[in-house]
Motif scaffolding. Structure first.
Motif, short mmCIF file in Angstrom:
data_model
loop_
_atom_site.label_atom_id
_atom_site.label_comp_id
_atom_site.label_asym_id
_atom_site.label_seq_id
_atom_site.Cartn_x
_atom_site.Cartn_y
_atom_site.Cartn_z
N SER A 206 0.84 -1.19 0.00
CA SER A 206 0.00 0.00 0.00
C SER A 206 0.87 1.24 0.00
CB SER A 206 -0.90 0.00 1.24
OG SER A 206 -1.74 -1.13 1.20
N LEU A 207 0.86 1.94 -1.11
CA LEU A 207 1.75 3.07 -1.26
C LEU A 207 1.08 4.20 -2.03
CD1 LEU A 207 4.76 0.91 -2.39
CD2 LEU A 207 4.52 1.98 -0.17
N VAL A 208 0.75 5.26 -1.37
CA VAL A 208 0.21 6.44 -2.03
C VAL A 208 1.38 7.38 -2.28
CG1 VAL A 208 -1.32 8.43 -1.78
CG2 VAL A 208 -2.02 6.19 -0.91
N GLY A 209 1.44 7.95 -3.48
CA GLY A 209 2.47 8.93 -3.78
C GLY A 209 3.23 8.60 -5.05
N THR A 210 4.27 9.37 -5.28
CA THR A 210 5.09 9.22 -6.48
C THR A 210 6.16 8.17 -6.24
OG1 THR A 210 4.68 11.50 -7.09
CG2 THR A 210 6.58 10.43 -8.11
N HIS A 211 6.29 7.24 -7.18
CA HIS A 211 7.25 6.16 -7.08
C HIS A 211 8.05 6.06 -8.36
CE1 HIS A 211 5.18 4.93 -3.48
NE2 HIS A 211 4.05 5.05 -4.15
N THR A 212 9.34 5.86 -8.22
CA THR A 212 10.23 5.71 -9.36
C THR A 212 11.01 4.42 -9.19
OG1 THR A 212 10.45 8.09 -9.64
CG2 THR A 212 12.17 6.73 -10.61
N PHE A 213 11.11 3.66 -10.26
CA PHE A 213 11.94 2.47 -10.23
C PHE A 213 12.71 2.40 -11.53
CE2 PHE A 213 8.21 0.80 -12.36
CZ PHE A 213 8.71 -0.14 -13.25
N SER A 214 13.82 1.70 -11.48
CA SER A 214 14.61 1.53 -12.70
C SER A 214 15.03 0.08 -12.80
CB SER A 214 15.82 2.45 -12.70
OG SER A 214 16.75 2.08 -11.72
N LEU A 215 15.25 -0.34 -14.02
CA LEU A 215 15.71 -1.70 -14.27
C LEU A 215 16.52 -1.71 -15.55
CD1 LEU A 215 12.82 -3.87 -15.65
CD2 LEU A 215 12.55 -1.46 -15.20
N PHE A 216 17.34 -2.73 -15.68
CA PHE A 216 18.16 -2.91 -16.86
C PHE A 216 17.49 -3.96 -17.74
CE2 PHE A 216 20.99 -1.20 -13.71
CZ PHE A 216 21.76 -0.29 -14.44
N LEU A 217 17.31 -3.63 -19.02
CA LEU A 217 16.68 -4.52 -19.98
C LEU A 217 17.57 -4.68 -21.20
CD1 LEU A 217 13.07 -3.04 -19.97
CD2 LEU A 217 13.82 -5.12 -18.85
N LYS A 218 17.48 -5.86 -21.80
CA LYS A 218 18.22 -6.11 -23.03
C LYS A 218 17.30 -6.88 -23.97
CE LYS A 218 22.61 -7.93 -24.70
NZ LYS A 218 23.88 -8.56 -24.31
N GLU A 219 17.27 -6.47 -25.22
CA GLU A 219 16.43 -7.14 -26.20
C GLU A 219 16.85 -8.60 -26.34
OE1 GLU A 219 15.77 -7.24 -30.99
OE2 GLU A 219 16.64 -5.44 -30.11
N ALA A 220 15.85 -9.46 -26.33
CA ALA A 220 16.08 -10.89 -26.55
C ALA A 220 14.85 -11.44 -27.26
CB ALA A 220 16.35 -11.63 -25.25
N GLY A 221 14.61 -10.95 -28.45
CA GLY A 221 13.43 -11.34 -29.22
C GLY A 221 12.39 -10.25 -29.25
N ARG A 222 11.92 -9.81 -28.13
CA ARG A 222 10.99 -8.67 -28.04
C ARG A 222 11.80 -7.42 -27.71
NH1 ARG A 222 6.84 -10.65 -30.53
NH2 ARG A 222 5.93 -12.48 -29.55
N TYR A 223 11.48 -6.32 -28.36
CA TYR A 223 12.21 -5.09 -28.07
C TYR A 223 11.30 -3.94 -27.65
CZ TYR A 223 11.06 -3.91 -32.94
OH TYR A 223 10.41 -3.66 -34.13
N LYS A 224 10.00 -4.20 -27.58
CA LYS A 224 9.07 -3.19 -27.07
C LYS A 224 8.50 -3.70 -25.74
CE LYS A 224 7.90 -1.11 -31.47
NZ LYS A 224 6.82 -0.80 -32.44
N VAL A 225 8.48 -2.80 -24.75
CA VAL A 225 8.07 -3.17 -23.40
C VAL A 225 7.17 -2.06 -22.86
CG1 VAL A 225 8.88 -3.74 -21.07
CG2 VAL A 225 10.29 -4.31 -23.05
N GLY A 226 6.11 -2.47 -22.16
CA GLY A 226 5.23 -1.51 -21.51
C GLY A 226 5.35 -1.64 -20.00
N PHE A 227 5.11 -0.55 -19.31
CA PHE A 227 5.14 -0.51 -17.85
C PHE A 227 3.79 0.01 -17.39
CE2 PHE A 227 9.35 -0.08 -19.49
CZ PHE A 227 10.07 -0.97 -18.73
N LEU A 228 3.13 -0.73 -16.51
CA LEU A 228 1.77 -0.41 -16.09
C LEU A 228 1.69 -0.28 -14.58
CD1 LEU A 228 -1.35 -0.31 -16.61
CD2 LEU A 228 -1.31 -2.82 -16.42
N CYS A 229 1.07 0.78 -14.12
CA CYS A 229 0.70 0.96 -12.72
C CYS A 229 -0.82 0.87 -12.68
CB CYS A 229 1.16 2.32 -12.21
SG CYS A 229 0.58 2.70 -10.54
#
Length: 177
Positions: free
Chosen positions: A79-102
Motif C-alpha cells: 500500500s503506497l500512495v504517492g510518487t514512485h520511481t523504479f529503474s531496471l536494466f533490460l536487453k532485447e532478446a526477441g521482443r524489443y518493445k516493453v510496456g510498464f503499467l501501474c
C-alpha cells in the motif's frame, strides 16, 4: 555508507562523484532475482542466463508462453500512495518493445529498446539510457493515488504502437529480459 554516482560514457563507466540523496526504500528486494521478486504471467523465468552491465552472470530471462493474452511479470510492493520511481536494466532478446503499467489509477508508458525511445504514455513517464552491450537502463515514474500499488512489466509485439496492443499470441521461442 557513501555512494558514488556513475555514468556510462559509451565505452566505460565513469564516476561522477559522491551521490547525495534523500532516504529511500527499495520496494523490490532481491531485484536481481526476478523469480524471487516478480510473478510471471503467461511465461516463466530462467535465472542467471546472461552477463549484466556490471559483468556478473546474474541476468534473468522471461520466456513468454504461447497463450493469446498479455505476457507480463508483476510485483505488488504493498500500500503506497504517492510518487514512485523504479529503474531496471533490460536487453532485447526477441521482443524489443516493453510496456510498464501501474494499476491505480491505470498509468502506463511504453519503450522501444532498439530506438531507445518512449511511445504511448498515459500518466507515467520513462527515460532510457544506453549502458552498453545492448543493455538499456529504463527509469519509470508513476503517481499512485490509492492504497493499492501494483506495477507490471509487459512485453509488447514488435508491431505495437500503443499499450492496448499488449494482448497477442506468444511464441515460446521468443524471449525478453
Amino acid at each position: 555508507a557513501a555512494r558514488f554516482n556513475h555514468v556510462y560514457n559509451g565505452t566505460i563507466w565513469v564516476s561522477r562523484g559522491l551521490l547525495v540523496e534523500e532516504q529511500r526504500t527499495n520496494l523490490h528486494p532481491y531485484s536481481e532475482n526476478l523469480s524471487a521478486t516478480y510473478s510471471a504471467g503467461n511465461g516463466s523465468f530462467s535465472s542467471n542466463v546472461a552477463t549484466t552491465p556490471d559483468g556478473n552472470l546474474t541476468a534473468d530471462k522471461y520466456l513468454e508462453n504461447t497463450a493469446t493474452d498479455q505476457h507480463a511479470f508483476n510485483r505488488n510492493p504493498g500500500s503506497l500512495v504517492g510518487t514512485h520511481t523504479f529503474s531496471l536494466f533490460l536487453k532485447e532478446a526477441g521482443r524489443y518493445k516493453v510496456g510498464f503499467l501501474c494499476q491505480t489509477p491505470v498509468q502506463y508508458v511504453c519503450v522501444n529498446l532498439q530506438t531507445i525511445s518512449t511511445f504511448d504514455a498515459s500518466g507515467a513517464t520513462a527515460t532510457i539510457q544506453d549502458v552498453g552491450n545492448g543493455w538499456r537502463r529504463v527509469t519509470v515514474t508513476y503517481n499512485s493515488l490509492t492504497n493499492y500499488f501494483d506495477n507490471q512489466i509487459v512485453l509488447l509485439p514488435d508491431t505495437a504502437t500503443q499499450f492496448a496492443q499488449r494482448f497477442y499470441t506468444g511464441n515460446a521461442i521468443v524471449t525478453g529480459k
